[in-house]
Design an enzyme around this catalytic site. Sequence first.
Site, short mmCIF file in Angstrom:
data_model
loop_
_atom_site.label_atom_id
_atom_site.label_comp_id
_atom_site.label_asym_id
_atom_site.label_seq_id
_atom_site.Cartn_x
_atom_site.Cartn_y
_atom_site.Cartn_z
N ARG A 168 22.61 -23.73 -7.44
CA ARG A 168 23.74 -23.56 -8.36
C ARG A 168 23.29 -23.16 -9.77
O ARG A 168 24.06 -22.56 -10.51
CB ARG A 168 24.55 -24.87 -8.47
CG ARG A 168 25.10 -25.35 -7.15
CD ARG A 168 25.97 -26.59 -7.31
NE ARG A 168 25.27 -27.71 -7.92
CZ ARG A 168 24.44 -28.52 -7.26
NH1 ARG A 168 24.19 -28.32 -5.99
NH2 ARG A 168 23.86 -29.54 -7.89
N ALA A 207 12.26 -37.78 -7.95
CA ALA A 207 12.32 -38.13 -9.37
C ALA A 207 12.34 -39.65 -9.47
O ALA A 207 12.96 -40.33 -8.66
CB ALA A 207 13.57 -37.54 -10.01
N LEU A 267 22.71 -29.58 -2.06
CA LEU A 267 21.45 -28.92 -1.71
C LEU A 267 21.53 -27.40 -1.81
O LEU A 267 20.95 -26.67 -1.01
CB LEU A 267 21.01 -29.33 -0.29
CG LEU A 267 20.90 -30.84 -0.03
CD1 LEU A 267 20.53 -31.11 1.42
CD2 LEU A 267 19.89 -31.48 -0.98
N THR A 270 20.43 -40.82 2.78
CA THR A 270 20.68 -40.08 1.55
C THR A 270 21.85 -39.13 1.72
O THR A 270 22.72 -39.01 0.84
CB THR A 270 19.43 -39.30 1.12
OG1 THR A 270 18.37 -40.20 0.87
CG2 THR A 270 19.69 -38.48 -0.13
N ASP A 328 24.97 -39.98 -0.58
CA ASP A 328 25.11 -39.13 -1.77
C ASP A 328 25.85 -37.82 -1.52
O ASP A 328 26.31 -37.19 -2.48
CB ASP A 328 23.72 -38.80 -2.32
CG ASP A 328 22.93 -40.04 -2.69
OD1 ASP A 328 23.54 -41.12 -2.80
OD2 ASP A 328 21.70 -39.93 -2.86
N GLU A 384 0.83 -1.20 0.00
CA GLU A 384 0.00 0.00 0.00
C GLU A 384 0.87 1.26 0.00
O GLU A 384 0.57 2.24 -0.70
CB GLU A 384 -0.92 0.01 1.23
CG GLU A 384 -1.86 -1.18 1.29
CD GLU A 384 -1.32 -2.35 2.09
OE1 GLU A 384 -2.11 -3.05 2.73
OE2 GLU A 384 -0.08 -2.56 2.08
N CYS A 404 -2.29 -4.11 7.20
CA CYS A 404 -1.88 -4.31 8.59
C CYS A 404 -2.40 -3.17 9.46
O CYS A 404 -2.61 -2.06 9.00
CB CYS A 404 -0.36 -4.43 8.70
SG CYS A 404 0.54 -2.96 8.18
N ARG A 415 14.32 -24.30 -4.81
CA ARG A 415 15.15 -24.16 -3.61
C ARG A 415 15.34 -22.70 -3.23
O ARG A 415 15.35 -22.35 -2.05
CB ARG A 415 16.52 -24.81 -3.85
CG ARG A 415 16.50 -26.32 -3.96
CD ARG A 415 17.89 -26.87 -4.24
NE ARG A 415 17.87 -28.33 -4.38
CZ ARG A 415 18.95 -29.05 -4.64
NH1 ARG A 415 20.13 -28.45 -4.79
NH2 ARG A 415 18.86 -30.36 -4.76
N CYS A 453 -0.49 0.10 7.77
CA CYS A 453 -0.98 0.54 6.46
C CYS A 453 -2.41 1.04 6.54
O CYS A 453 -2.82 1.90 5.76
CB CYS A 453 -0.87 -0.60 5.45
SG CYS A 453 0.83 -0.98 4.98
#
Length: 299
Positions: free
Chosen positions: A204, A152, A201, A193, A197, A46, A73, A181, A82
Site C-alpha cells: 500500500r 518488530a 499483507l 496472527t 489481526d 547481453e 545462457c 513485499r 545469448c
Amino acid sequence: MQRCIQLAANGIQGARPNPMVGAVIVANDRVIGEGYHVRCGEGHAEVNAFASVQPEDEHLLPEATLYVSLEPCSHYGKTPPCADLIIKKGVRRVVVGTIDPFAEVQGRGIKKLTNAGIEVTVGVLEKECQWLNRRFFTYHREHRPYIILKWAQTANGYIDDHFKPLIISNEQTQMLSHQLRAEEDAILVGHTTYDRDQPALTVRHWHGPDPKRIVLTHNRPLPQLMDDLYQHGIQSLIVEGGLQTHESFIAAGLWDEIRVETGAMTVSDGTCAPQLPQDVVLNSQQQYGANILCTYHRR
C-alpha cells in the site's frame, strides 16, 4: 563488473522469475554498450547491451570485452541463447561474474564460448554477483524459496502489548516493509496472527505487485510447504508471523535472512520477541527516526 551489478538491480521486479543480469561492453577503455534484463520473456542483458551499441562503434566489437554478471545462457527458452549471439557478434573476450546454477546452463554457456575460441574469465566479484541473485540461487540449489524472517519488537523485547497488536513501525520503516513485499514472491503469517489481526499483507505504501499470501496451518508441515512453494515457482518468502511461527522456521533451519526492527517504546507485558539463532552475523544496522533496523545473515 560493479557497473553490471548496478544495472542488473534495476530488474528486481520485472525480471522475476529470471535472475537479474547486467552487461557492459568495453572497447579501447571505453564503454560502447550496456544493458540489463528488464522483463521476463524479453531480451536478456547481453541482447540489450549489443542493441545499445551505436552504428559507428559496431566495428569495435571484434576487439571488445563483454562483462556480464551471470553466465550467458546456452539454451532456447523464451529467447534464443545469448552465448550464440556473443559468438555471432565476434567479441574476443568475456568476463563473467558467476556461473548460472540453473540446470539448463551450469557452465554450458561458458563452454560454448570457449569452444568458439573466445577468452573467458569467470569469478570477478563472484560473491557480489551471487548475493544480487540470492533468491534465484537459493531456489535452484536448495529447492526452496529464499526465506526472510521479519519482526518488530519494543525496546525491551516484546512484539505486542499485553498480547494485543501493537504498532511499532513508523512511516519510514512501514514504507521499507512494503518495498520489501513488492520485491519478494510471497508472504506468510501464522493462522493465529491471521485470525487475530486480519493483516492485509499488501503493497500500500510502495509501487509494485502484492506478494502471494500464505497462512501457515498445522495441516501442512514446513517441509511439505517448502516443497509446495518450490513446485509453484516461489523463489522468495517473507515470514511475518508471531512468535510460534518464527520459532518453527528457526528450529527447522529454514531461514536465510532475518530483519528485526526495534522501536523506542517499552511495554510491561506481552509476547516475547523470538530469540536470534546462534549462527547469525549482523549484516547492517540503520536508524529510521527512533527505530533501528538490523539485518542478519548466516555466519
